[in-house]
Structure formats: C-alpha cells, structure tokens
Design a protein around this motif. Sequence first.
Motif, mmCIF file in Angstrom:
data_model
loop_
_atom_site.group_PDB
_atom_site.id
_atom_site.type_symbol
_atom_site.label_atom_id
_atom_site.label_comp_id
_atom_site.label_asym_id
_atom_site.label_seq_id
_atom_site.Cartn_x
_atom_site.Cartn_y
_atom_site.Cartn_z
ATOM 1 N N ILE A 168 0.815 -1.220 0.000
ATOM 2 C CA ILE A 168 0.000 0.000 0.000
ATOM 3 C C ILE A 168 0.845 1.266 0.000
ATOM 4 O O ILE A 168 0.578 2.217 -0.751
ATOM 5 N N PHE A 169 1.898 1.306 0.807
ATOM 6 C CA PHE A 169 2.611 2.574 0.968
ATOM 7 C C PHE A 169 3.423 3.002 -0.246
ATOM 8 O O PHE A 169 3.640 4.208 -0.422
ATOM 9 N N PRO A 170 3.868 2.100 -1.132
ATOM 10 C CA PRO A 170 4.422 2.612 -2.384
ATOM 11 C C PRO A 170 3.402 3.420 -3.185
ATOM 12 O O PRO A 170 3.756 4.417 -3.823
ATOM 13 N N ALA A 171 2.128 3.022 -3.152
ATOM 14 C CA ALA A 171 1.084 3.790 -3.836
ATOM 15 C C ALA A 171 0.892 5.145 -3.173
ATOM 16 O O ALA A 171 0.693 6.166 -3.844
ATOM 17 N N VAL A 172 0.956 5.166 -1.846
ATOM 18 C CA VAL A 172 0.867 6.447 -1.117
ATOM 19 C C VAL A 172 2.018 7.362 -1.516
ATOM 20 O O VAL A 172 1.830 8.558 -1.783
ATOM 21 N N GLN A 173 3.222 6.804 -1.579
ATOM 22 C CA GLN A 173 4.387 7.597 -1.962
ATOM 23 C C GLN A 173 4.225 8.160 -3.373
ATOM 24 O O GLN A 173 4.590 9.310 -3.648
ATOM 25 N N ASN A 174 3.668 7.371 -4.281
ATOM 26 C CA ASN A 174 3.449 7.863 -5.635
ATOM 27 C C ASN A 174 2.486 9.049 -5.647
ATOM 28 O O ASN A 174 2.661 10.002 -6.418
ATOM 29 N N ILE A 175 1.447 8.999 -4.809
ATOM 30 C CA ILE A 175 0.521 10.134 -4.715
ATOM 31 C C ILE A 175 1.249 11.371 -4.215
ATOM 32 O O ILE A 175 1.068 12.487 -4.737
ATOM 33 N N LEU A 176 2.100 11.200 -3.205
ATOM 34 C CA LEU A 176 2.847 12.336 -2.653
ATOM 35 C C LEU A 176 3.770 12.946 -3.705
ATOM 36 O O LEU A 176 3.876 14.179 -3.822
ATOM 37 N N LEU A 177 4.445 12.112 -4.467
ATOM 38 C CA LEU A 177 5.321 12.618 -5.520
ATOM 39 C C LEU A 177 4.510 13.269 -6.636
ATOM 40 O O LEU A 177 4.922 14.287 -7.207
ATOM 41 N N GLY A 178 3.351 12.692 -6.942
ATOM 42 C CA GLY A 178 2.475 13.302 -7.930
ATOM 43 C C GLY A 178 2.004 14.681 -7.503
ATOM 44 O O GLY A 178 1.911 15.599 -8.329
ATOM 45 N N CYS A 179 1.733 14.845 -6.213
ATOM 46 C CA CYS A 179 1.339 16.161 -5.684
ATOM 47 C C CYS A 179 2.445 17.184 -5.922
ATOM 48 O O CYS A 179 2.166 18.345 -6.269
ATOM 49 N N MET A 180 3.685 16.777 -5.735
ATOM 50 C CA MET A 180 4.800 17.697 -5.955
ATOM 51 C C MET A 180 4.794 18.226 -7.384
ATOM 52 O O MET A 180 5.028 19.412 -7.625
#
Length: 230
Positions: A145-157
């Motif tokens: 799950i948390f790799p997907a969360v990290q991708n969202i955070l990077l996408g926000c950037m």
Amino acid sequence: MKDWSLLEALYSQRSIRDYTDEPVTDEELHFLLDTAVKAPSGGNRQPWAFVVIRNQETKHSLGQLFLRSFEAYTERVRGMAEKGIPEAQRQVERWSKNTNFGAFQKNFEKAPVMILVCADERVSSGVHPGPQAAVMSMNSLYGSIFPAVQNILLGCMSLGLGAVPTTLHSYYENEVKNLIGIPEHFRTVCLLPIGHTEKKYGPTRRIPAHEKTHWERWGDQNQWEPRTRA
C-alpha cells in the motif's frame, strides 16, 4: 506541472499541511490516482482502493475523529515524557517550539480534498500459512500500500499540491468505515489531505541515515557525511 528530476524530488519532498482554498480538480485527482496504481505491490496483487472525499459533512466527521485521536495521542506522549522516556521528551520539546502546534489537527476538515487509501485484506490473508501468517500478511499488505501512497505524494509535488500522510483516523477504524460505507474486508490504511499550497518543497532535516543503519549485524554501525541535497 513542475518537472522535478528524480533526485530533486527525493531530496525535496516534505509533508505539507497548509492549503489554499483553491479546489483540486478532477483532472488533477485522476493524475494522482493513475500515478498511485503504477506502484509495485506484492505478487502484483494490487490490494489498494481509494476513496476521494470532498463532501464537507464527511470531512467534518473525519476531522472530529482525527482530532480526538490526536488529543489522546499527545496526552499519551506527554505522559511518557513525564516518566522520563527520552524519545517522548524530545518529541514534547519539539512540540513546545512549534507555534502552530495543533492547528492542522483542529482545521483538518478544511483540506479541499482527501484521499483515503484502503487495503483489501483478502489479498494477503491465507497466502502465508503457519505460525507467522498474521505477521507475513500484515507486512505484505502494508508493503503493497505505501508505495502507492508515496506515488501520490510525488504526484502532488509535480502539480504544485501539498499533502501529508496521516494514520490517526485508524484509531476509529469502525466509525470511519461506517461513515463512508467501506466493506468489512478493507482496512483504512492512510488518509491524505491534499490541496494547493503556497508552501515550498525543499531540503528537510532528518536524523542521519548512519544513525539508523546497521551493517551485517545489529549494532555494527559506521558514520559518513550525509548528503542533504540533490
């Protein structure tokens, strides 16, 4: 859209808790969610599910649960600090220096949008038999799950959005599930408030990696000069 280099993003990412009133568009959310599902997962089983939350009443209810959990959490940490536990004492000291401490939690519902990242427990249950089944299933589920969360955070950037991963809502897991109608076999892993922000991404202060790293055996450590910028 800002085209960060990989190294720039890695060394500039930070949690952002202040957002403007500008709404987050469907197009921006589509990008974030399309990015999320590009993440790796155990056995490529992709156990994630996402709930996009804009409704103000729902955000208010989540905010109340989040604040209650936060207040209980801070009370426990302060109690640990009073007992002389060093980690808790350092945390309370950091809180005392933060003039905006608690403001984010009290205004949690003001985030323009939230993404609740859920995990389907059926995906990992039964896959790992034996006495360590529960541990293996939990590690597999959260590790997916948390790799997907990290991708969202990077996408926000890349979109000029701010976001922060939070988990305090999970103290009220059943209430959150009932509020949103989430099936029993899903776990609500991470709640991401997201919004446009005037805050800047940039270098962060972290405990040096060498203090958290052991070589070959626990306790065997060495020191090197930290790299703090891309």
